[in-house]
Scaffold this motif. Structure first.
Motif, PDB file in Angstrom:
ATOM      1  N   ILE B  52      31.241  69.932  86.441  1.00 40.42           N
ATOM      2  CA  ILE B  52      29.948  69.715  86.794  1.00 40.42           C
ATOM      3  C   ILE B  52      29.056  70.436  86.059  1.00 40.42           C
ATOM      4  N   THR B  53      28.023  69.851  85.553  1.00 40.77           N
ATOM      5  CA  THR B  53      27.032  70.535  84.728  1.00 40.77           C
ATOM      6  C   THR B  53      25.560  70.402  85.282  1.00 40.77           C
ATOM      7  N   ASP B  59      21.973  80.687  93.910  1.00 37.21           N
ATOM      8  CA  ASP B  59      23.210  81.233  93.386  1.00 37.21           C
ATOM      9  C   ASP B  59      23.454  82.154  94.630  1.00 37.21           C
ATOM     10  N   SER B  60      23.987  81.578  95.671  1.00 41.21           N
ATOM     11  CA  SER B  60      24.258  82.530  96.927  1.00 41.21           C
ATOM     12  C   SER B  60      25.681  82.852  96.999  1.00 41.21           C
ATOM     13  N   PRO B  61      26.041  84.148  97.670  1.00 41.53           N
ATOM     14  CA  PRO B  61      27.472  84.469  97.795  1.00 41.53           C
ATOM     15  C   PRO B  61      28.422  83.309  98.391  1.00 41.53           C
ATOM     16  N   SER B  62      27.927  82.268  99.102  1.00 38.53           N
ATOM     17  CA  SER B  62      28.795  81.209  99.473  1.00 38.53           C
ATOM     18  C   SER B  62      28.900  79.742  98.868  1.00 38.53           C
ATOM     19  N   GLN B  63      27.754  79.697  98.243  1.00 38.38           N
ATOM     20  CA  GLN B  63      27.727  78.284  97.401  1.00 38.38           C
ATOM     21  C   GLN B  63      26.371  78.325  96.191  1.00 38.38           C
ATOM     22  N   VAL B  64      26.886  77.508  95.106  1.00 38.03           N
ATOM     23  CA  VAL B  64      25.778  77.248  94.269  1.00 38.03           C
ATOM     24  C   VAL B  64      25.180  76.051  94.446  1.00 38.03           C
ATOM     25  N   GLU B  65      24.038  75.944  93.872  1.00 45.81           N
ATOM     26  CA  GLU B  65      23.285  74.640  93.956  1.00 45.81           C
ATOM     27  C   GLU B  65      22.727  74.231  92.563  1.00 45.81           C
ATOM     28  N   LEU B  66      23.290  73.010  92.153  1.00 43.96           N
ATOM     29  CA  LEU B  66      22.829  72.328  90.927  1.00 43.96           C
ATOM     30  C   LEU B  66      22.161  71.381  90.873  1.00 43.96           C
ATOM     31  N   LEU B  67      21.118  71.153  89.863  1.00 43.51           N
ATOM     32  CA  LEU B  67      20.388  70.309  89.866  1.00 43.51           C
ATOM     33  C   LEU B  67      20.985  69.302  88.645  1.00 43.51           C
ATOM     34  N   LEU B  68      21.288  68.295  88.960  1.00 50.39           N
ATOM     35  CA  LEU B  68      22.091  67.307  87.985  1.00 50.39           C
ATOM     36  C   LEU B  68      20.922  66.557  87.237  1.00 50.39           C
ATOM     37  N   ARG B  78      23.710  68.896  93.685  1.00 51.59           N
ATOM     38  CA  ARG B  78      24.903  69.078  94.200  1.00 51.59           C
ATOM     39  C   ARG B  78      25.425  70.440  94.839  1.00 51.59           C
ATOM     40  N   ARG B  79      25.681  70.626  95.766  1.00 46.61           N
ATOM     41  CA  ARG B  79      26.083  71.921  96.468  1.00 46.61           C
ATOM     42  C   ARG B  79      27.593  72.113  96.378  1.00 46.61           C
ATOM     43  N   ILE B  80      27.831  73.212  95.956  1.00 49.98           N
ATOM     44  CA  ILE B  80      29.393  73.302  95.766  1.00 49.98           C
ATOM     45  C   ILE B  80      29.885  74.850  96.208  1.00 49.98           C
ATOM     46  N   ILE B  85      35.520  76.771  93.416  1.00 48.58           N
ATOM     47  CA  ILE B  85      35.153  76.672  91.885  1.00 48.58           C
ATOM     48  C   ILE B  85      36.426  77.601  91.192  1.00 48.58           C
ATOM     49  N   LEU B  86      36.700  76.991  90.292  1.00 47.70           N
ATOM     50  CA  LEU B  86      37.923  77.599  89.563  1.00 47.70           C
ATOM     51  C   LEU B  86      37.348  78.572  88.408  1.00 47.70           C
ATOM     52  N   HIS B  87      36.384  78.021  87.741  1.00 42.99           N
ATOM     53  CA  HIS B  87      35.897  78.564  86.415  1.00 42.99           C
ATOM     54  C   HIS B  87      34.436  78.332  86.309  1.00 42.99           C
TER      55      HIS B  87
END
Lengths: 252, 404
Positions: B52-53, B59-68, B78-80, B85-87
């Motif tokens: 996902i790009t 960028d919080s300790p539990s999740q990241v939030e991306l605007l696609l 997209r909340r992940i 996250i692997l990489h």
């Protein structure tokens, strides 16, 4: 006594219904110093302000009687007060230079009344400062702030400022009362010099000062003129008991 | 004892106020600056091999939030969870495609000439990401505004500046005149006391009422009349009979008038009486005394009045909404051709922009940051305007200190 430059006839002053001055008739001969003495609150300063109509600043003041300048009634000729005040200059108790340079202070009056050229202006500023005995102290720093001068110098500066518009009469309202003894002496010497060319009226609460510099002295109390005579006579042989009490310090 | 307690209370209250002020300032700067630093493009590989790009918004300790992407003014998020996250990486050739209508796409790579899109490479920052910074700031300030109100704030900044300037030109001479009358000419009568009372009460009228007043009187009465006299050929489309710079400036001028009058009058009254006497005794008329002694001596106070008026006027939004502030104006109120200032034009306003961004449903966190950034710029504008006046006052003060 030659013809008076300035004269009051039955001069009275009421402020808000309260009588401050009544029935003052007094003549000021040319080229002389007249001292006005009297206890605090007797109306000396108010009297002086009647002469150049600065009483106009007091909203409730009503002036009655006549003031004659060179035998001419001011009210009748409808002379504008600014013109009157140019001819009858005034120096106040506390030095009141304008914020600004020494030069601008002295030039203030001239810039109002004429449109002098720069050379004329410079000449007359210099002449006024010389006449006020301040030139030697300030000649190199005319562009300095006037408020940086000592109190005594400031007082001579405002005298120069008053002289620069070439008045006929100069009113001095306790000009030395805020000054130290040496500055006071300088002012007194200056008054003695100036009387050769101007008519001076000096209000003072200092009896010795009046005796030292004045040709004539008027004693006021309670808004009335009690005695007026040549200084020599008034101080040696006063006609009234109140005068004697006051000048010998037994007043009250 | 009571006095002691009161002193402590006052001290405490002052400390709390100062603290609150510092906090607000920090929030504005932190949030505002965050909007100016563009987020990097992040590429994450998650369980299941999907890549996902997107723009890294949170960028919080539990999740990241991306605007696609932003499609038709709708952002796609997209909340992940971090655990998935692997990489993660920030590829240098990741790119951002933006279209003039507000659409946005994030891609892992792209060609340099996508038709209809302008391409930028957020991660290719060069030294310290300097390029990225300058691009973000110039975008924020200079990008053209879009009809939905999004886009650069440059024109709103200029319009706000012009508005405050015109307001100042209106209120300062009039305010000084009224103050002079009250301090120097008016006798202490019932009329002048009523005038003073009216002025004081004017300061307590809610600003939006001024806006309404401006709409009713200036726009609908004066504006219509002006249009009939001067712009009859353009009717029925209004020229002055609609909200515009002039009416907004007038409303602000009315709003700040009490402040200006009170500050100026105080200044005139503080000029020592002996200076007036000195001037009059030299044969000056009252007018000459006012012009040559009073006005110069009161200059520091006049500048204070100016500072107060500018600060007050730049902060107002509510009344402007009624008399000419708009979300989108195609033209600036100034131009390079005569008459240079177009007083009849509706205008954009920074304060309105803040309001608009902060209350808009689209954009979420991103819009809020933008609002803070706008607020920061507004603050800087006021600071700049006032800084000049304060510097001038400081220099004058030194000269007039001996007066009092």
């Amino acid at each position: 006594m030659s013809k008076a430059v300035l004269e009051t006839v039955d001069l009275g002053l009421k402020v808000g219904g309260r009588v401050i001055l009544s029935d003052i008739s007094l003549a000021f001969p040319p080229q002389s110093v007249t001292a006005i003495i009297g206890p605090s609150g007797c109306g000396k300063t108010s009297f002086l302000r009647c002469l150049n109509r600065l009483t106009e600043l007091w909203p409730q003041a009503k002036q009655s009687g006549k003031v004659l300048l060179n035998q001419v009634d001011i009210e009748r000729t409808a002379m504008p007060y600014p013109e009157l005040r140019r001819r009858v200059g005034m120096v106040f108790q506390r030095p009141n230079p304008f914020p600004g340079t020494i030069y601008d202070n002295v030039a203030y009056g001239m810039r109002l009344h004429q449109r002098p050229t720069r050379v004329e202006l410079e000449e007359r500023v210099e002449a006024a400062l010389i006449n006020a005995g301040l030139w030697d102290e300030v000649r190199d720093r005319l562009d300095d702030d006037a408020l940086a001068l000592s109190l005594g110098q400031q007082q001579r500066l405002v005298i120069a400022r008053a002289l620069a518009v070439e008045p006929e009469v100069l009113l001095l309202d306790e000009p030395a009362s805020a000054l130290d003894p040496i500055s006071t002496l300088r002012i007194e010497t200056l008054v003695a010099e100036l009387k050769t060319r101007f008519t001076l009226i000096l209000v003072t609460h200092n009896v010795q000062q009046a005796a030292r510099v004045a040709d004539y002295t008027a004693f006021m109390d309670g808004g009335r003129l009690l005695e007026h005579d040549e200084s020599v006579r008034l101080f040696t042989t006063p006609k009234r008991q109140e005068t004697e009490d006051y000048i010998t310090g037994r007043y009250g | 004892m009571l006095l002691r307690a009161l002193e402590r209370l006052a001290g405490g209250a002052l400390a709390v106020l100062l603290g609150a002020f510092a906090l607000i300032l920090c929030a504005i700067i932190y949030q505002g600056a965050a909007a100016l630093v563009p987020p990097p493009v992040l590429q994450v590989a998650i369980d299941g091999g999907e890549k996902i790009t997107g723009l890294l918004l949170k960028d919080s300790p539990s999740q990241v939030e991306l605007l696609l992407e932003i499609r038709a003014a709708k952002p796609v998020w997209r909340r992940i969870d971090r655990s998935q996250i692997l990489h993660r990486s920030e590829p240098a050739d990741a790119c951002l495609l933006s279209a003039s209508d507000g659409r946005l796409r994030v891609q892992a790579s792209c060609r340099s000439d996508e038709p209809g899109w302008s391409v930028s490479y957020p991660n290719a920052g060069g030294m310290l990401g300097l390029q990225r910074w300058s691009k973000a700031i110039s975008d924020f300030l200079l990008a053209p505004v879009r009809p939905d109100g999004q886009g650069g704030i440059g024109s709103a900044l200029v319009s706000t500046f012009v508005l405050v300037l015109v307001m100042t030109l209106l209120v300062v001479p009039f305010g000084i005149g009224v103050a002079l009358y009250l301090a120097e000419y008016a006798a202490d009568t019932k009329v002048t006391r009523a005038l003073r009372l009216t002025l004081a009460n004017l300061a307590a009228v809610p600003p939006v009422v001024f806006g309404l007043f401006g709409l009713g009187l200036f726009v609908h009465v004066f504006g219509r009349q002006l249009d009939q006299w001067l712009y009859a050929e353009r009717l029925p489309s209004p020229t002055f009979a609609t909200g515009g710079l002039l009416w907004a400036s007038l409303v602000l001028a009315l709003l700040t008038l009490p402040v200006v009058v009170v500050a100026c009058e105080q200044g005139f009254r503080r000029v020592p009486q002996r200076l007036r006497e000195a001037s009059l005794a030299l044969g000056a008329t009252q007018t000459e005394t006012v012009l040559r002694v009073l006005l110069p001596a009161a200059r520091p106070a006049l500048l204070t009045a100016l500072i107060l008026a500018v600060a007050r006027a730049s902060a107002e939004v509510a009344p402007l909404l009624l008399v000419g502030a708009v979300r989108y104006a195609a033209q600036l109120p100034i131009s390079s051709e005569a008459p240079f200032v177009h007083l009849e034009r509706p205008f954009m306003h920074l304060g309105y922009r803040v309001l608009d961004l902060a209350t808009s449903s689209a954009g979420g966190q991103y819009a809020l940051q933008q609002a803070f950034a706008c607020a920061l710029v507004l603050l800087l504008l006021v600071l700049g305007l006032n800084g000049a006046a304060i510097a001038a006052r400081f220099r004058l003060r030194a000269r007039y200190r001996d007066l009092s």
